[in-house]
Design an enzyme around this catalytic site. Structure first.
Site, PDB file in Angstrom:
ATOM      1  CG  ASP A   1      -8.994  -2.421  12.914  1.00  0.00           C
ATOM      2  OD1 ASP A   1      -8.071  -1.597  12.599  1.00  0.00           O
ATOM      3  OD2 ASP A   1      -8.733  -3.508  13.180  1.00  0.00           O
TER       4      ASP A   1
ATOM      5  CD  GLU B   1     -14.534   1.254  19.351  1.00  0.00           C
ATOM      6  OE1 GLU B   1     -15.269   0.332  19.532  1.00  0.00           O
ATOM      7  OE2 GLU B   1     -15.017   2.474  19.548  1.00  0.00           O
TER       8      GLU B   1
ATOM      9  CD  GLU C   1      -6.044  -3.984   1.622  1.00  0.00           C
ATOM     10  OE1 GLU C   1      -4.994  -3.126   2.258  1.00  0.00           O
ATOM     11  OE2 GLU C   1      -6.222  -5.050   1.895  1.00  0.00           O
TER      12      GLU C   1
ATOM     13  CG  MET D   1       0.465  -5.634  10.952  1.00  0.00           C
ATOM     14  SD  MET D   1      -1.285  -5.238  10.439  1.00  0.00           S
ATOM     15  CE  MET D   1      -1.915  -6.872  10.963  1.00  0.00           C
ATOM     16  NE  ARG D   2       3.479  -3.027  18.835  1.00  0.00           N
ATOM     17  CZ  ARG D   2       3.623  -4.018  19.824  1.00  0.00           C
ATOM     18  NH1 ARG D   2       3.527  -5.406  19.576  1.00  0.00           N
ATOM     19  NH2 ARG D   2       3.708  -3.756  21.026  1.00  0.00           N
TER      20      ARG D   2
ATOM     21  CG  ASN E   1      -2.204  -0.722   0.857  1.00  0.00           C
ATOM     22  OD1 ASN E   1      -2.980  -0.486   0.183  1.00  0.00           O
ATOM     23  ND2 ASN E   1      -2.368  -2.066   1.611  1.00  0.00           N
TER      24      ASN E   1
ATOM     25  CB  THR F   1     -11.349   7.151  16.627  1.00  0.00           C
ATOM     26  OG1 THR F   1     -11.711   5.910  16.377  1.00  0.00           O
ATOM     27  CG2 THR F   1     -11.839   8.167  15.843  1.00  0.00           C
TER      28      THR F   1
ATOM     29  CG  HIS G   1      -9.396  -3.605   9.300  1.00  0.00           C
ATOM     30  ND1 HIS G   1      -8.172  -3.836   9.945  1.00  0.00           N
ATOM     31  CD2 HIS G   1     -10.380  -4.269   9.365  1.00  0.00           C
ATOM     32  CE1 HIS G   1      -8.720  -5.194  10.393  1.00  0.00           C
ATOM     33  NE2 HIS G   1      -9.962  -5.426  10.120  1.00  0.00           N
TER      34      HIS G   1
ATOM     35  CG  ASN H   1      -5.707   1.674   9.852  1.00  0.00           C
ATOM     36  OD1 ASN H   1      -4.775   1.244   9.457  1.00  0.00           O
ATOM     37  ND2 ASN H   1      -6.753   0.709  10.281  1.00  0.00           N
TER      38      ASN H   1
HETATM   39  C1  GAR Z   1      -2.971  -4.956   4.096  1.00  0.00           C
HETATM   40  O1  GAR Z   1      -4.029  -5.903   3.572  1.00  0.00           O
HETATM   41  C2  GAR Z   1      -3.931  -4.025   5.008  1.00  0.00           C
HETATM   42  O2  GAR Z   1      -5.222  -3.719   4.665  1.00  0.00           O
HETATM   43  C3  GAR Z   1      -3.654  -4.938   6.322  1.00  0.00           C
HETATM   44  O3  GAR Z   1      -2.431  -5.364   6.068  1.00  0.00           O
HETATM   45  C4  GAR Z   1      -1.943  -5.441   4.793  1.00  0.00           C
HETATM   46  C5  GAR Z   1      -0.795  -4.849   4.529  1.00  0.00           C
HETATM   47  O4  GAR Z   1      -0.328  -5.083   3.240  1.00  0.00           O
HETATM   48  N1  GAR Z   1      -3.844  -4.018   7.517  1.00  0.00           N
HETATM   49  C6  GAR Z   1      -4.461  -4.466   8.427  1.00  0.00           C
HETATM   50  O5  GAR Z   1      -4.749  -5.508   8.949  1.00  0.00           O
HETATM   51  C7  GAR Z   1      -4.409  -3.557   9.818  1.00  0.00           C
HETATM   52  N2  GAR Z   1      -5.352  -3.658  10.675  1.00  0.00           N
HETATM   53  P1  GAR Z   1       1.066  -4.009   2.553  1.00  0.00           P
HETATM   54  O6  GAR Z   1       2.162  -4.066   3.781  1.00  0.00           O
HETATM   55  O7  GAR Z   1       1.487  -4.645   1.600  1.00  0.00           O
HETATM   56  O8  GAR Z   1       0.275  -2.737   2.468  1.00  0.00           O
END
Ligand code: GAR
Length: 208
Positions: free
Chosen positions: A145, A143, A174, A90-91, A14, A141, A109, A107
């Site tokens: 996601d 909370e 995405e 992912m933190r 992304n 925010t 998700h 963000n």
């Molecule tokens: C993506 O699918 C994103 O939506 C997800 O991690 C992946 C990262 O891919 N994010 C989450 O799950 C956040 N809660 P990338 O490193 O190739 O962008």
């Protein structure tokens, strides 16, 4: 010129999509830094090769969640960003951190929020037999996601799908909706009104 800082934990596809579209489409913006919380984050090398400032703020090197959040915020604020983009970061971030970036923290998700916040999104989508899946770009925010929704994509769940095929189908969307959402932000086209996000041109905020 709006300064964007991107936070990653992994491959950073992304991040790549946002950086590429920013350059190709000449947004009034620049990705000024990419920061990761894991040394293995492949996206760091990709960014460094393109001359983007990179930094590792390893969460394991900090004694508490607060100490990590503070170190992360200090690294981000060196770049005085107008926008901070979580791209596969992912933190979980604490409330004080989130409030510090209120209104300028996005963000993505890989689910149709508010369904399936948290981990293992695609597995849970398949387990309950959903017929549609997707991704959500939202303002962050405290909370997890949650937060005002900028844009969503919708894809079918097909017979025979597994986590791999479904996540690939969602990820392809995405790479469309996240760059577009960031573009809208840096062009000043997003308004949060009563907890809902309006695109001021009236552009569609859903990709189906
Ligand atoms: C993506 O699918 C994103 O939506 C997800 O991690 C992946 C990262 O891919 N994010 C989450 O799950 C956040 N809660 P990338 O490193 O190739 O962008």
């Amino acid at each position: 010129m709006k300064r964007i800082v991107i936070l990653i934990s992994g491959r950073g596809s992304n991040m790549e999509a946002i950086h590429r579209r920013c350059a190709e489409e000449g947004w009034p913006a620049q990705v000024v830094a990419v920061i990761a919380n894991r040394p293995q984050a492949g996206g760091l090398a990709w960014a460094a090769e393109r001359g983007i400032a990179t930094r590792l703020v390893d969460h394991r090197a900090h004694a508490s969640r607060e100490a990590f959040d503070d170190a992360l915020a200090a690294a981000i604020d060196e770049h005085q960003p107008h926008l901070v983009v979580l791209a596969g970061f992912m933190r979980v971030l604490g409330a004080a951190f989130v409030r510090h970036y209120e209104g300028r923290l996005l963000n993505i998700h890989p689910s149709l929020l508010p369904a399936f916040p948290g981990l293992h999104t695609h597995r849970r989508t398949l387990e309950v037999g959903c017929k549609a899946a997707g991704a959500t770009v939202h303002f962050v925010t405290p909370e997890l996601d949650h937060g005002p929704i900028v844009m969503q994509s919708v894809v079918p769940v097909l017979p025979g799908d597994d986590e791999h095929t479904l996540s690939a189908r969602v990820l392809a969307t995405e790479h469309i909706i996240y760059p577009l959402s960031v573009r809208w932000f840096v062009e000043g086209k997003l308004r949060i009104e009563d907890g809902r996000v309006r695109q001021t041109d009236g552009a569609s905020q859903v990709l189906i």
